[in-house]
Design an enzyme around this catalytic site. Sequence first.
Site, short mmCIF file in Angstrom:
data_model
loop_
_atom_site.label_atom_id
_atom_site.label_comp_id
_atom_site.label_asym_id
_atom_site.label_seq_id
_atom_site.Cartn_x
_atom_site.Cartn_y
_atom_site.Cartn_z
N GLN A 95 -14.51 7.09 -1.13
CA GLN A 95 -13.50 6.18 -0.57
C GLN A 95 -13.00 6.77 0.74
O GLN A 95 -12.27 7.77 0.74
CB GLN A 95 -12.34 5.99 -1.57
CG GLN A 95 -12.74 5.20 -2.81
CD GLN A 95 -11.69 5.25 -3.90
OE1 GLN A 95 -11.35 6.33 -4.40
NE2 GLN A 95 -11.16 4.11 -4.29
N ARG B 87 -1.97 -7.94 -3.63
CA ARG B 87 -1.44 -6.64 -4.03
C ARG B 87 -1.97 -5.60 -3.05
O ARG B 87 -3.17 -5.33 -2.98
CB ARG B 87 -1.89 -6.30 -5.45
CG ARG B 87 -1.53 -4.89 -5.94
CD ARG B 87 -2.14 -4.67 -7.31
NE ARG B 87 -1.93 -3.34 -7.82
CZ ARG B 87 -2.73 -2.30 -7.59
NH1 ARG B 87 -3.79 -2.45 -6.80
NH2 ARG B 87 -2.50 -1.13 -8.11
N ASP C 106 -2.89 -2.42 -2.19
CA ASP C 106 -3.19 -1.20 -2.92
C ASP C 106 -3.10 0.02 -2.02
O ASP C 106 -3.56 0.01 -0.88
CB ASP C 106 -4.61 -1.30 -3.49
CG ASP C 106 -4.97 -0.09 -4.33
OD1 ASP C 106 -4.51 -0.01 -5.47
OD2 ASP C 106 -5.71 0.78 -3.81
N GLU D 283 1.90 -2.08 -3.74
CA GLU D 283 1.55 -1.14 -4.80
C GLU D 283 1.95 0.25 -4.31
O GLU D 283 1.17 1.00 -3.77
CB GLU D 283 0.05 -1.20 -5.12
CG GLU D 283 -0.36 -0.41 -6.36
CD GLU D 283 -0.88 0.99 -6.06
OE1 GLU D 283 -0.93 1.82 -7.00
OE2 GLU D 283 -1.24 1.26 -4.90
N ASP E 66 -3.15 1.35 -14.76
CA ASP E 66 -3.21 2.75 -14.36
C ASP E 66 -2.60 3.66 -15.43
O ASP E 66 -2.04 3.20 -16.42
CB ASP E 66 -2.47 2.93 -13.04
CG ASP E 66 -3.19 3.85 -12.08
OD1 ASP E 66 -4.04 4.63 -12.54
OD2 ASP E 66 -2.93 3.76 -10.87
#
Length: 619
Positions: free
Chosen positions: A237, A267, A269, A311, A381
Amino acid sequence: MDAELSTLPAHRQELFRARVQRWLPDLLDGLAPLYPDPQAVADRLLTAAARAFAARDDELHALDLRRSLAPDWFQRPDVVGYAAYAERFAGGDLAAVAQRAGYLQDLGVSYLHLMPVLTPGPPPNDGGYAVADYSSIRPDLGTMADLTALTRELRGRGISLCLDLVLNHVAREHTWAREARAGDPVKRAYFHVYPDRTGPDAWEATLPEVFPDLAPGNFTWDDDLDGWVWTTFNDYQWDVDWANPDVFCEYADVVLDLANHGVEVLRLDAIAFTWKRLGTNCQNQPEVHALTQALRTVARIACPALLFKAEAIVGPRDLVGYLGTGEHWGKVSDLAYHNGLMVQVWSMLAARDAVLASRALQTLPVPPASTAWITYVRCHDDIGWAIDDGDAAAVGISGYEHRRFLTDWYAGTFPGSWARGLVFGENAATGDRRISGTAASLAGLGAWDPQAAARVLLAHAVVFGFGGIPVLWSGDELGLLDDPHWAEEPGHEGDNRWAHRPRLTWDRDGRPVPGSPAIAAGIAALARARVTLPQLHASVAARVLDPRDPAVLLVARPHPLGTVLGAYNVAPGPRHVPLDVLREVGLDPAAVVDHLTGAAPRIAEDAVQLAPYQAVWLR
């Protein structure tokens, strides 16, 4: 901008230009701290907004009108949310979700958050949060046309769809990253790349590790890049560089495209990580709120029905900034996760004490009245124990020791614990440990504890009665336990968060099979009760009172139609609320009714008597 609008009827052109006039100052104010020439970036963004506005479906233009006339639509007490993985909820693709929408409608759900559905990189891909293509759907879930069909079906049932937009990073396989690895200098500048360890080492001096056991360090060497690339979460990532205006404009196009497919909530993130500053932990930097304001303003111009949800799983004091404080008051995200409330719910149940929770919730700033918290008992999560050391010290306990106790308790290793959770993300250097598990497993249902169902319902009563949008995590409304086979799926074996992402089983009548009928019935009743309480409108700030009984959380919801007092017994034995508490908030003990049952509460010894783990909403 003019060219993009030229084919539209006059009334549409007039509407767009009116929005630009209204929102351009906020757009420029958001861009000014980010880029040397904010006007040039704004011009690019307005062109993109005009193009998206011109392509927007008539049905969505009508939705924009309705939302503009009722800007508090998401704050109302009849809004209840649900979050799920599409394939685990519906047993299939996006079309299968549409077929299951009747269940959600019957449950009272008007907001559905589907976990990552955009095309990710190959496994491992962080459960889909390593996005390889923002413009396509995972092949196993369908196509963008299927997404449009789903949003239309949900909208017809009064349900708004929320999707994830990962802002901090993309998968190594994303087009931008592939072109950077192929030598494109323009795309290379989309990322933080260093030729040697000099830069990374300077940053690492103050950077924490998010997943120290799974992905130590914050930079990864890439042979194709011939450099070190910033990778906060995992080596696959790649963090994007928001200081590059090209990155901002790319994401604006993504936002507008998803909105034009009928998505109503995004959302955001990992938003807290998006802006980097040397010498800091690179979280919660002031520019994060500026860039969110600017991005949100682009959406207000082109597609005002779209909401932003932050988030931001950050420290309790930093939470409100994602809804807007100071110059950004009410201009950032519309929604933000109330992570602190979730943590305090589980803390209260383990400690059988509401004193710490009361203190922590009292010290949070009041959010803008035009925004709403997302309140929840569990999410996809793990649970990180965001217990503030100052709050803990104020009530005479050690924050470090309490966090350690909570992990031991919910892992089931503390003497007397009824919980059956799993330790996640243990950091040997700091002692930090987090917890995975469904609400039912954490509450003791897996240990056959007779009070487990009552704990689950109490926890949900707290978040349903706090205000904002209460969101159910898929399976928790049914009392499902951890999936015992979570590690058997390829790519899941090293991540025990998959234990609390169980697959729903559906019967012949199209209803999901509950793990606990008592929990399923109780949560459905909570959703019905909530609808009829105007005091739960999110514009009304919750007022957490000092506890009179240390095991009873008291939350007042003042309103012109009269105050509602929520009282929550977090202990396994009977507790009470003195009648003078009711009088102080304007309630008549002789006339008060528990909204959850419709009956008068049991009053004895000059107090409302609460059964073990009982919740009451007194009005």
